[in-house]
Write a protein that holds these residues in place. Structure first.
Motif, mmCIF file in Angstrom:
data_model
loop_
_atom_site.group_PDB
_atom_site.id
_atom_site.type_symbol
_atom_site.label_atom_id
_atom_site.label_comp_id
_atom_site.label_asym_id
_atom_site.label_seq_id
_atom_site.Cartn_x
_atom_site.Cartn_y
_atom_site.Cartn_z
ATOM 1 N N GLY A 90 3.543 -2.982 14.053
ATOM 2 C CA GLY A 90 2.928 -4.293 13.837
ATOM 3 C C GLY A 90 1.415 -4.186 13.678
ATOM 4 O O GLY A 90 0.821 -4.878 12.848
ATOM 5 N N GLN A 91 0.789 -3.315 14.447
ATOM 6 C CA GLN A 91 -0.659 -3.126 14.348
ATOM 7 C C GLN A 91 -1.038 -2.520 12.993
ATOM 8 O O GLN A 91 -2.055 -2.888 12.393
ATOM 9 C CB GLN A 91 -1.142 -2.214 15.484
ATOM 10 N N VAL A 92 -0.197 -1.604 12.497
ATOM 11 C CA VAL A 92 -0.449 -1.015 11.178
ATOM 12 C C VAL A 92 -0.343 -2.082 10.096
ATOM 13 O O VAL A 92 -1.177 -2.152 9.184
ATOM 14 C CB VAL A 92 0.535 0.146 10.903
ATOM 15 N N MET A 93 0.682 -2.931 10.200
ATOM 16 C CA MET A 93 0.862 -3.996 9.209
ATOM 17 C C MET A 93 -0.311 -4.966 9.252
ATOM 18 O O MET A 93 -0.791 -5.431 8.207
ATOM 19 C CB MET A 93 2.180 -4.742 9.471
ATOM 20 N N LYS A 94 -0.772 -5.265 10.469
ATOM 21 C CA LYS A 94 -1.900 -6.177 10.611
ATOM 22 C C LYS A 94 -3.163 -5.571 10.009
ATOM 23 O O LYS A 94 -3.918 -6.238 9.284
ATOM 24 C CB LYS A 94 -2.125 -6.492 12.099
ATOM 25 N N MET A 138 0.856 -1.179 0.000
ATOM 26 C CA MET A 138 0.000 0.000 0.000
ATOM 27 C C MET A 138 0.893 1.230 0.000
ATOM 28 O O MET A 138 1.527 1.558 1.001
ATOM 29 C CB MET A 138 -0.892 -0.015 1.240
ATOM 30 N N ASN A 139 0.977 1.897 -1.126
ATOM 31 C CA ASN A 139 1.799 3.102 -1.240
ATOM 32 C C ASN A 139 0.944 4.371 -1.339
ATOM 33 O O ASN A 139 1.461 5.452 -1.585
ATOM 34 C CB ASN A 139 2.736 2.988 -2.445
ATOM 35 N N SER A 198 -3.398 -3.411 7.694
ATOM 36 C CA SER A 198 -3.292 -3.287 6.227
ATOM 37 C C SER A 198 -3.144 -4.642 5.556
ATOM 38 O O SER A 198 -2.910 -4.719 4.347
ATOM 39 C CB SER A 198 -2.093 -2.412 5.872
ATOM 40 N N LYS A 199 -3.282 -5.726 6.358
ATOM 41 C CA LYS A 199 -3.117 -7.095 5.858
ATOM 42 C C LYS A 199 -1.741 -7.297 5.217
ATOM 43 O O LYS A 199 -1.592 -7.971 4.204
ATOM 44 C CB LYS A 199 -4.229 -7.444 4.865
#
Length: 485
Positions: free
Chosen positions: A460-464, A423-424, A466-467
């Motif tokens: 880590g929560q952001v990555m989670k 996601m950019n 954003s899948k």
């Protein structure tokens, strides 16, 4: 001087010297025109010269000499302008002449060194010499009928015996040295390196001593034909010698064999010294004369050596010395790296993938890089997509899964099929970051208090959320921005 450092085992220093017999890749034997192919029916590749029939005379094989010159050039050795062949006298059923033609006082290759990495520490082992000689035959023992036979196919096969100083200080160093030497002789094409067929045979001279004491009595472990058994044999021999000394016994110089089934060494015979072989110059062979013009011709035909190639990789691709050394373990690996590095413009990233994920998969499947299901061009495309931010490094592993299973697939097709594009879109990512900050007040407070783990938890929560599609670098920057860090 050697760069080898001492490692103590129960208060003892281990001292190891190596003798390696590399069978030279000539089509015929060292002093006759008989063939050297492996696996022929017994005694079908032994001619009158090999059998030492009356009236026969040895004639030097020029190809064997050229291979010795190649090794000397590769190891930085002195190549003697004149060397001498001698008769090494001993009596054994598989030695037709009652002596072996070898070199003693003046070998063809003198000095030199072999450098290698043990982990990330560079080691150097000095060489004493490398000399040309003929192999003996082979005794075949048929226990089920209680008889023995002699196969003279190997008699007269050309060997180069490579002898080190006693610079090695552990079994791990011994294996690393042997692997490096194996790489060199196969790289320059003088030996096929097949240990199972006896083309590359190692003998380890092992002794132990208290630090600062004179060298201990050595025992020679003969014919180690695998790197795994080499380490096991040396480790056992070291333990055995220390136990004997601690029990008040003296070590007797001997030749021993390693039994892989029991994991133990056992004495085969008492070890002879040079005087026991009654060396004298062979009257049938004139001195071997090697002119400088011959050496220069061989030098001009040499491939780029691993050491020189590694230095070029450091210079041209800005790689660490360790990376460059690991990538020049074989010509196939070096060529794979260079193709991918040039195509992608991402040399360090290519190096990381080859030394990491690629090596892990190849080792698990017992494949060489030449048999990799993923091409250098595909790896170049993969690291290119990581470098330009299309996918994350972790997503790259998923792409590699697809390519590994289906070599006809492409990197872009795998990314699309698995929905792995990062996601950019800054606006979308910014919304996710704001939501994560709002939902994790405790972590935010800890981050403001300087707790790195709490910051990583937010990422880590952001990555989670954003899948796994968020660009980690962008996520880091946005969190810092939103928190005013």
């Amino acid at each position: 001087m050697s760069q080898t450092t001492s490692l103590l085992v129960h208060g003892y220093e281990v001292v190891i010297g190596f003798e390696t017999h590399a069978q030279l890749s000539t089509q015929s034997k060292i002093f006759s025109r008989a063939p050297t192919a492996f696996g022929a029916e017994p005694n079908t590749q032994a001619c009158a010269v090999d059998l030492a029939l009356p009236g026969t005379l040895p004639v030097m094989n020029k190809g064997a000499v050229e291979r010795a010159i190649r090794l000397g050039l590769a190891l930085g050795s002195h190549i003697a302008e004149e060397s001498v062949f001698a008769r090494k006298n001993y009596f054994y059923p598989d030695l037709p002449k009652g002596y072996q033609i070898s070199q003693f006082e003046i070998p063809v290759v003198q000095g030199g060194e072999v450098s290698f990495f043990l982990g990330e520490e560079k080691k150097t082992v000095r060489l004493v010499r490398a000399h040309l000689e003929e192999d003996a035959g082979k005794s075949l023992h048929e226990d089920f009928i209680g008889q023995s036979g002699i196969d003279l196919n190997r008699a007269g096969t050309p060997l180069l015996e490579i002898v080190t100083e006693p610079d090695i200080r552990s079994s791990a160093e011994a294996v690393a040295y042997a692997k490096e030497l194996h790489k060199i002789v196969t790289w320059i094409g003088i030996c096929d390196g097949n240990m199972q067929e006896g083309s590359f045979r190692c003998d380890a001279n092992v002794s132990v001593r208290k630090p600062g004491q004179p060298l201990g009595t050595r025992r020679e472990i003969k014919n180690l034909n695998s790197f795994k058994f080499m380490q096991q044999a040396i480790d056992y021999e070291v333990r055995w010698q220390i136990e004997q000394i601690e029990d008040g016994n003296k070590i007797q110089q001997a030749t021993v064999l390693f039994d892989p089934d029991t994991g133990e060494t056992r004495a085969m015979r008492t070890k002879e010294d040079a005087a026991d072989y009654r060396y004298f110059p062979d009257p049938d062979l004139p001195p071997l004369v090697i002119g400088r013009d011959w050496v220069e011709r061989v030098k001009a035909e040499m491939p780029e050596l691993p050491r020189a190639m590694a230095e070029r990789f450091v210079r041209d691709y800005a790689l660490p010395e360790y990376d460059a050394t690991m990538l020049t373990q074989s010509t196939a690996m070096a060529a794979f790296f260079e193709t991918a590095a040039k195509a992608s413009g991402q040399a360090k990233l290519v190096s990381n993938w080859l030394m990491g994920e690629f090596s892990r998969r190849l080792n698990a499947e017992e494949r060489d890089i030449a048999a990799s299901p993923v091409s250098a061009e595909q790896l170049a495309a993969l690291v290119g997509r990581i470098a330009d931010g299309t996918i994350s490094n972790n997503a790259g592993k998923q792409v590699l899964d697809v390519l590994w299973a289906d070599a006809s697939s492409t990197v872009d097709a795998a990314i699309e099929a698995k929905g792995l594009k990062q996601m950019n879109d800054t606006g979308a990512l910014e919304k996710i970051v704001e939501d994560v900050i709002a939902a994790n007040a405790d972590n935010v407070a800890q981050v403001r208090a300087g707790k790195d783990k709490a910051f990583n938890a937010l990422v880590g929560q952001v990555m989670k959320a954003s899948k796994g599609k968020a660009n980690p670098a962008q996520a880091n920057e946005l969190i810092k921005k939103k928190l005013g860090l």
